[in-house]
Design an enzyme around this catalytic site. Sequence first.
Site, short mmCIF file in Angstrom:
data_model
loop_
_atom_site.label_atom_id
_atom_site.label_comp_id
_atom_site.label_asym_id
_atom_site.label_seq_id
_atom_site.Cartn_x
_atom_site.Cartn_y
_atom_site.Cartn_z
N SER A 29 79.82 42.14 40.92
CA SER A 29 80.44 41.31 39.58
C SER A 29 81.43 40.31 40.13
O SER A 29 82.22 39.93 41.17
CB SER A 29 81.39 42.27 38.82
N ILE B 87 77.60 47.41 29.09
CA ILE B 87 76.10 47.64 28.83
C ILE B 87 76.03 48.50 30.90
O ILE B 87 75.46 49.69 31.07
CB ILE B 87 75.10 47.09 28.99
N ASP C 190 70.95 38.13 20.29
CA ASP C 190 71.30 39.22 20.53
C ASP C 190 70.62 40.56 20.76
O ASP C 190 70.37 41.72 20.84
CB ASP C 190 72.60 38.92 21.33
N LYS D 144 68.35 43.37 28.69
CA LYS D 144 67.48 42.25 27.41
C LYS D 144 68.38 41.09 27.10
O LYS D 144 69.65 41.63 27.26
CB LYS D 144 67.37 42.83 26.53
P1 NAP Z 1 79.84 42.54 29.00
O1 NAP Z 1 80.60 43.47 29.02
O2 NAP Z 1 80.01 40.68 28.80
O3 NAP Z 1 79.00 41.83 30.84
C1 NAP Z 1 78.62 40.98 31.07
C2 NAP Z 1 78.91 41.49 32.70
O4 NAP Z 1 78.34 40.18 33.31
C3 NAP Z 1 80.97 40.83 32.87
O5 NAP Z 1 81.63 41.81 33.94
C4 NAP Z 1 80.80 39.53 33.31
O6 NAP Z 1 81.44 39.46 34.40
C5 NAP Z 1 79.56 39.74 34.59
N1 NAP Z 1 78.71 38.82 34.76
C6 NAP Z 1 78.48 37.49 34.27
N2 NAP Z 1 78.25 36.48 34.94
C7 NAP Z 1 77.77 37.61 36.52
C8 NAP Z 1 76.87 36.54 37.34
N3 NAP Z 1 76.62 35.20 37.63
N4 NAP Z 1 77.27 37.70 38.93
C9 NAP Z 1 78.04 38.69 37.87
N5 NAP Z 1 78.76 39.25 37.15
C10 NAP Z 1 78.86 38.21 36.03
O7 NAP Z 1 77.82 42.01 28.40
P2 NAP Z 1 77.29 43.32 27.71
O8 NAP Z 1 77.97 43.94 27.00
O9 NAP Z 1 77.46 44.35 28.96
O10 NAP Z 1 75.98 42.58 28.50
C11 NAP Z 1 75.23 42.11 29.33
C12 NAP Z 1 73.37 42.00 28.82
O11 NAP Z 1 73.09 43.57 28.46
C13 NAP Z 1 73.52 41.52 28.03
O12 NAP Z 1 72.21 40.82 27.68
C14 NAP Z 1 73.04 42.25 26.62
O13 NAP Z 1 71.55 41.33 25.70
C15 NAP Z 1 72.55 43.37 27.36
N6 NAP Z 1 73.01 44.71 26.74
C16 NAP Z 1 74.04 44.54 26.07
C17 NAP Z 1 74.64 46.08 25.51
C18 NAP Z 1 75.59 45.95 24.49
O14 NAP Z 1 76.00 47.26 23.98
N7 NAP Z 1 76.63 45.49 24.67
C19 NAP Z 1 73.20 47.00 25.49
C20 NAP Z 1 72.37 46.55 25.43
C21 NAP Z 1 71.88 45.18 26.35
P3 NAP Z 1 83.17 38.40 33.57
O15 NAP Z 1 83.56 39.36 32.47
O16 NAP Z 1 84.30 38.40 34.81
O17 NAP Z 1 82.87 37.02 33.51
#
Ligand code: NAP
Length: 306
Positions: A35, A13, A169, A91
Amino acid sequence: MAIRIAIIGFGKIARDQHVPAILADPRFELVAVASVERPPALEVPWFASTAELIEGMRGQLDAVAVCTPPQVRHAIACDAIAAGLAVILEKPPAGTLGEIDDLERKAQIARCGLYAAWHSQHAAAVQDARRLLEDATIASLNIAWFEDVRKWHPGQDWIWSVGGFGVFDPGINALSIATHILPEPLIVKEALLIEPENRQAPIAASLTFAGNASRAEFDWRHEEGECWTIHVDTEEGQTIVLEEGGARLSAGGVQLPLPERGEYNSIYSAFAEVVEKREVVVDREPLRIVADAFLVGSRVRAEPFE
Ligand code: NAP
């Protein structure tokens, strides 16, 4: 001067939505990323943790966007608020109601600016739907939020872990719209949570709300396209339908014209005001409904996932 912002958590995201929205808004300047791993081809400084970001960017940072999974969001936001930074939260804004209440209280004391963003509330249909329903009496609400978890969440182990929300989620996006457009609060009376034997979070859930024939169905086992629909019937005889996650709106079967706008452009516009006025804007209702569903929900075990 532009608001100097860093992104914490550089996953899907952050890359797909936050970076383009920040770059498109002259009120913001992306100055750093924190990150777990260093992202390739990054044009701004990278830090391995929030603490290192705060220390390394001292005096050169005004705000952070917290785009990590929800389990670590509270601790990160606490550190940012303690450093006097404005904070925008992806969110769901925190892992629990206690955590979001704590962030709200800390941000009010610090007067640093806190925005708990719900991107689906910025979808094109939402403000018009809210206006259409503001004086209505709701006869029924039906939320159908179906998608294929393998397509939308590949490799996201956090989503299946404790505190990862599972099918809530995406489901919480529907709830963020419903709570925003309905004139009365939604009270969860019953919930059925279907959880794979080898996972800690539901793959599907059914919620029944109090007072009228209102339900929400969330399902991640939907392999043919997506269904992100909210259907509302009113006692006054109106039928309002939001489709495609709030991108389309119809009233009485007639499609309504909608403004063209990106959810995340709208989010950053709202955040710029929050920063300028040092406001605290938190809507905990969608998270309350999910918490209540976990409190009253019956569990059914399903076959292992993968
Ligand atoms: P994601 O692709 O798994 O990305 C999460 C990122 O956060 C990863 O790069 C992870 O690194 C990093 N991370 C984890 N723990 C951390 C820490 N303590 N400090 C810094 N970075 C850290 O997930 P995402 O889809 O982007 O979703 C993240 C959030 O956005 C969720 O709450 C989701 O509900 C929300 N969201 C997502 C979408 C979507 O379409 N994907 C849409 C709207 C909202 P590692 O992978 O190296 O652990």
